[in-house]
Design an enzyme around this catalytic site. Structure first.
Site, PDB file in Angstrom:
ATOM      1  N   ASP A  82      60.699  32.138  38.707  1.00  0.00           N
ATOM      2  CA  ASP A  82      59.502  31.300  38.728  1.00  0.00           C
ATOM      3  C   ASP A  82      59.209  30.787  37.309  1.00  0.00           C
ATOM      4  O   ASP A  82      59.174  31.578  36.358  1.00  0.00           O
ATOM      5  CB  ASP A  82      58.331  32.165  39.245  1.00  0.00           C
ATOM      6  CG  ASP A  82      57.096  31.353  39.583  1.00  0.00           C
ATOM      7  OD1 ASP A  82      57.214  30.147  39.840  1.00  0.00           O
ATOM      8  OD2 ASP A  82      55.998  31.963  39.606  1.00  0.00           O
ATOM      9  N   HIS A  83      59.008  29.491  37.163  1.00  0.00           N
ATOM     10  CA  HIS A  83      58.646  28.876  35.877  1.00  0.00           C
ATOM     11  C   HIS A  83      59.561  29.243  34.711  1.00  0.00           C
ATOM     12  O   HIS A  83      59.087  29.700  33.659  1.00  0.00           O
ATOM     13  CB  HIS A  83      57.197  29.202  35.503  1.00  0.00           C
ATOM     14  CG  HIS A  83      56.193  28.564  36.406  1.00  0.00           C
ATOM     15  ND1 HIS A  83      55.879  27.222  36.347  1.00  0.00           N
ATOM     16  CD2 HIS A  83      55.445  29.067  37.414  1.00  0.00           C
ATOM     17  CE1 HIS A  83      54.983  26.940  37.280  1.00  0.00           C
ATOM     18  NE2 HIS A  83      54.701  28.031  37.954  1.00  0.00           N
ATOM     19  N   HIS A 197      46.926  27.020  39.224  1.00  0.00           N
ATOM     20  CA  HIS A 197      47.255  28.443  39.283  1.00  0.00           C
ATOM     21  C   HIS A 197      46.015  29.318  39.174  1.00  0.00           C
ATOM     22  O   HIS A 197      44.997  28.881  38.640  1.00  0.00           O
ATOM     23  CB  HIS A 197      48.203  28.811  38.134  1.00  0.00           C
ATOM     24  CG  HIS A 197      49.605  28.305  38.318  1.00  0.00           C
ATOM     25  ND1 HIS A 197      50.071  27.194  37.681  1.00  0.00           N
ATOM     26  CD2 HIS A 197      50.634  28.770  39.070  1.00  0.00           C
ATOM     27  CE1 HIS A 197      51.333  26.989  38.028  1.00  0.00           C
ATOM     28  NE2 HIS A 197      51.705  27.927  38.879  1.00  0.00           N
ATOM     29  N   GLY A 198      46.124  30.541  39.637  1.00  0.00           N
ATOM     30  CA  GLY A 198      45.085  31.535  39.411  1.00  0.00           C
ATOM     31  C   GLY A 198      43.996  31.564  40.471  1.00  0.00           C
ATOM     32  O   GLY A 198      44.068  30.864  41.488  1.00  0.00           O
ATOM     33  N   SER A 234      47.543  30.116  46.518  1.00  0.00           N
ATOM     34  CA  SER A 234      46.719  31.222  46.998  1.00  0.00           C
ATOM     35  C   SER A 234      45.441  30.688  47.630  1.00  0.00           C
ATOM     36  O   SER A 234      44.896  29.674  47.196  1.00  0.00           O
ATOM     37  CB  SER A 234      46.378  32.178  45.850  1.00  0.00           C
ATOM     38  OG  SER A 234      47.457  33.077  45.634  1.00  0.00           O
ATOM     39  N   ASN A 274      54.099  28.819  46.841  1.00  0.00           N
ATOM     40  CA  ASN A 274      54.011  29.912  45.864  1.00  0.00           C
ATOM     41  C   ASN A 274      52.682  30.661  45.930  1.00  0.00           C
ATOM     42  O   ASN A 274      51.606  30.055  45.783  1.00  0.00           O
ATOM     43  CB  ASN A 274      54.166  29.353  44.444  1.00  0.00           C
ATOM     44  CG  ASN A 274      55.588  28.962  44.124  1.00  0.00           C
ATOM     45  OD1 ASN A 274      56.444  28.883  45.005  1.00  0.00           O
ATOM     46  ND2 ASN A 274      55.847  28.729  42.844  1.00  0.00           N
ATOM     47  N   ILE A 275      52.785  31.968  46.109  1.00  0.00           N
ATOM     48  CA  ILE A 275      51.585  32.799  46.223  1.00  0.00           C
ATOM     49  C   ILE A 275      51.724  34.056  45.362  1.00  0.00           C
ATOM     50  O   ILE A 275      52.637  34.856  45.566  1.00  0.00           O
ATOM     51  CB  ILE A 275      51.351  33.204  47.700  1.00  0.00           C
ATOM     52  CG1 ILE A 275      51.081  31.950  48.544  1.00  0.00           C
ATOM     53  CG2 ILE A 275      50.201  34.212  47.811  1.00  0.00           C
ATOM     54  CD1 ILE A 275      50.977  32.216  50.038  1.00  0.00           C
ATOM     55  N   ASP A 276      50.827  34.209  44.429  1.00  0.00           N
ATOM     56  CA  ASP A 276      50.787  35.402  43.583  1.00  0.00           C
ATOM     57  C   ASP A 276      49.369  35.997  43.573  1.00  0.00           C
ATOM     58  O   ASP A 276      49.164  37.166  43.892  1.00  0.00           O
ATOM     59  CB  ASP A 276      51.228  35.029  42.155  1.00  0.00           C
ATOM     60  CG  ASP A 276      51.387  36.246  41.257  1.00  0.00           C
ATOM     61  OD1 ASP A 276      51.194  37.383  41.729  1.00  0.00           O
ATOM     62  OD2 ASP A 276      51.705  36.073  40.060  1.00  0.00           O
ATOM     63  N   THR A 277      48.384  35.157  43.244  1.00  0.00           N
ATOM     64  CA  THR A 277      46.996  35.627  43.101  1.00  0.00           C
ATOM     65  C   THR A 277      46.487  36.412  44.312  1.00  0.00           C
ATOM     66  O   THR A 277      45.866  37.472  44.158  1.00  0.00           O
ATOM     67  CB  THR A 277      46.080  34.410  42.820  1.00  0.00           C
ATOM     68  OG1 THR A 277      46.504  33.807  41.592  1.00  0.00           O
ATOM     69  CG2 THR A 277      44.627  34.828  42.712  1.00  0.00           C
TER      70      THR A 277
HETATM   71  P1  13P Z   1      48.592  31.262  42.759  1.00  0.00           P
HETATM   72  O1  13P Z   1      47.997  31.611  41.440  1.00  0.00           O
HETATM   73  O2  13P Z   1      47.710  30.309  43.515  1.00  0.00           O
HETATM   74  O3  13P Z   1      48.923  32.470  43.571  1.00  0.00           O
HETATM   75  O4  13P Z   1      49.958  30.469  42.480  1.00  0.00           O
HETATM   76  C1  13P Z   1      51.130  31.159  42.112  1.00  0.00           C
HETATM   77  C2  13P Z   1      52.205  30.240  41.617  1.00  0.00           C
HETATM   78  O5  13P Z   1      52.153  29.029  41.718  1.00  0.00           O
HETATM   79  C3  13P Z   1      53.382  30.886  40.988  1.00  0.00           C
HETATM   80  O6  13P Z   1      54.298  29.949  40.499  1.00  0.00           O
HETATM   81  O1  G3H Z   2      52.540  30.917  37.916  1.00  0.00           O
HETATM   82  C1  G3H Z   2      52.432  32.056  37.515  1.00  0.00           C
HETATM   83  C2  G3H Z   2      52.656  33.210  38.439  1.00  0.00           C
HETATM   84  O2  G3H Z   2      51.458  33.541  39.098  1.00  0.00           O
HETATM   85  C3  G3H Z   2      53.214  34.362  37.647  1.00  0.00           C
HETATM   86  O3  G3H Z   2      52.283  34.778  36.697  1.00  0.00           O
HETATM   87  O4  G3H Z   2      53.415  34.488  34.496  1.00  0.00           O
HETATM   88  O5  G3H Z   2      51.492  36.097  34.797  1.00  0.00           O
HETATM   89  O6  G3H Z   2      53.731  36.600  35.786  1.00  0.00           O
HETATM   90  P1  G3H Z   2      52.765  35.530  35.353  1.00  0.00           P
HETATM   91 ZN    ZN Z   3      53.547  28.172  39.653  1.00  0.00          ZN
HETATM   92 NA    NA Z   4      58.949  28.651  41.134  1.00  0.00          NA
END
Ligand code: 13P
Ligand code: G3H
Ligand code: ZN
Ligand code: NA
Length: 328
Positions: A82-83, A197-198, A234, A274-277
């Site tokens: 990711d990124h 993000h976030g 998210s 993409n889902i992390d938060t």
């Molecule tokens: P969220 O912060 O909305 O979960 O997005 C995560 C993301 O785009 C990771 O690349």
């Molecule tokens: O886009 C970012 C993702 O939520 C990952 O976050 O760089 O803090 O691991 P991070």
């Molecule tokens: Zn992202």
């Molecule tokens: Na990605």
């Protein structure tokens, strides 16, 4: 089995579904995702950021990926960077066993300065030229992710440009997208479509039309063979905010992207979400709850197990909502 992003998203496109890409940093998150995917027979994308790689160590991540594919052999898993911020980061990820990498040239390597056209095309093409030789997929990004609202989008990831740019500048230009894909040959393209993000995406409850559906539609029509990626997906569920705040947390009121909007996006070519938060919040809510209800507890398993279960529940829900369930 481990598969590439191209293989997985081609199948998703043929069968009209989306695939959530969940971020991991540790064993608990990896197991939680796989348990969810296995419980609904879904393929899944597990992604790790540069931060995750420095937190967990590439060797640990590599063996964790091997472990989950051994534990759940029937589940197709794409392991994605990711990124990635520069070609070298992408190449070391490939060496560590990732089957897909994101070269995010929308920002310079510092993660703050916007990358101009020549920079973005240059670094992205360097990565596709090398990755494709080894059968590895590549995601690029064109456009500035930011909130279309006045929202206090998180600034630290470099995506908080909403104050300086107009509405249109925050959205990916469809003709530029066509040119970008032609020049770089990316398999998947992250586009700016109104998210950030976030946790702090929108300051009011969104009343539909959060995503620039016309832009998504137009890009999809012009690039039917390029899979669209939606970052910042998210939903920031209110019930998770409530659990966190009930047990000592201090999250400000906030709204994320409604699942119904993501479902509309999937109808128009969005394939990777993409889902992390949401998962961070699911785990943190349980950890806060268990520790505050049981102040004498100090066995990490006592709070990590419920945290994993909360993350599994969320992942399973998204796999069902995006119609990934049943596609393994
Ligand atoms: P969220 O912060 O909305 O979960 O997005 C995560 C993301 O785009 C990771 O690349
Ligand atoms: O886009 C970012 C993702 O939520 C990952 O976050 O760089 O803090 O691991 P991070
Ligand atoms: Zn992202
Ligand atoms: Na990605």
């Amino acid at each position: 089995a481990r598969i590439t992003l191209r293989q997985l998203l081609d199948h998703a496109a043929e069968n009209d579904y989306g695939v959530p890409a969940f971020n991991i940093n540790n064993m608990e998150q990896a197991l939680a995702i796989m348990e969810a995917a296995s419980s609904v027979d879904a393929p899944v994308i597990i992604q790790a950021s540069r931060g995750a790689r420095s937190y967990a160590n590439d060797v640990m991540l590599k063996h964790m990926m091997d472990a989950v594919t051994e534990i759940y052999p029937q589940i197709p898993v794409c392991v994605h960077l990711d990124h990635g911020n520069e070609p070298a980061t992408c190449m070391t990820a490939i060496q560590a066993g990732f089957t897909s990498v994101m070269m995010d040239g929308s920002l310079k390597a510092d993660g703050k300065t916007p990358g101009d056209w020549d920079y973005n095309v240059g670094v992205t093409k360097t990565v596709t030229d090398m990755a494709h030789l080894g059968g590895i997929s590549v995601e690029g990004e064109l456009g500035v992710l930011g909130s279309l609202e006045s929202g206090e989008g998180e600034k630290e990831d470099g995506h908080g440009f909403e104050g300086k740019l107009s509405h249109d500048q925050l959205l990916t230009n469809p003709d530029e997208a066509v040119k970008f894909v032609k020049e770089t040959q990316v398999d998947a393209l992250a586009i700016a479509m109104g998210t950030s993000h976030g946790a702090y995406k929108f300051t009011r409850k969104p009343d539909g039309d959060i995503l620039a559906m016309n832009v998504i539609e137009e890009i999809h029509r012009k690039l039917p063979n390029t899979h669209l990626v939606m970052h910042g997906s998210s939903s920031v569920p209110q019930d998770l905010q409530e659990i966190i705040n009930k047990f000592g947390g201090q999250m400000k009121p906030t709204w994320g992207v409604p699942v119904s909007e993501i479902q509309r996006g999937i109808k128009h070519g969005v394939r990777k979400i993409n889902i992390d938060t949401d998962n961070r919040m699911a785990m943190t809510g349980q950890i806060r709850k268990i520790l505050s209800e049981n102040p004498s507890e100090f066995d990490p398993r006592k709070y990590l197990k419920p945290a994993m279960e909360a993350m599994t529940k969320l992942c399973k829900q998204r796999l069902q909502e995006f119609n990934t369930a049943g596609q393994a």
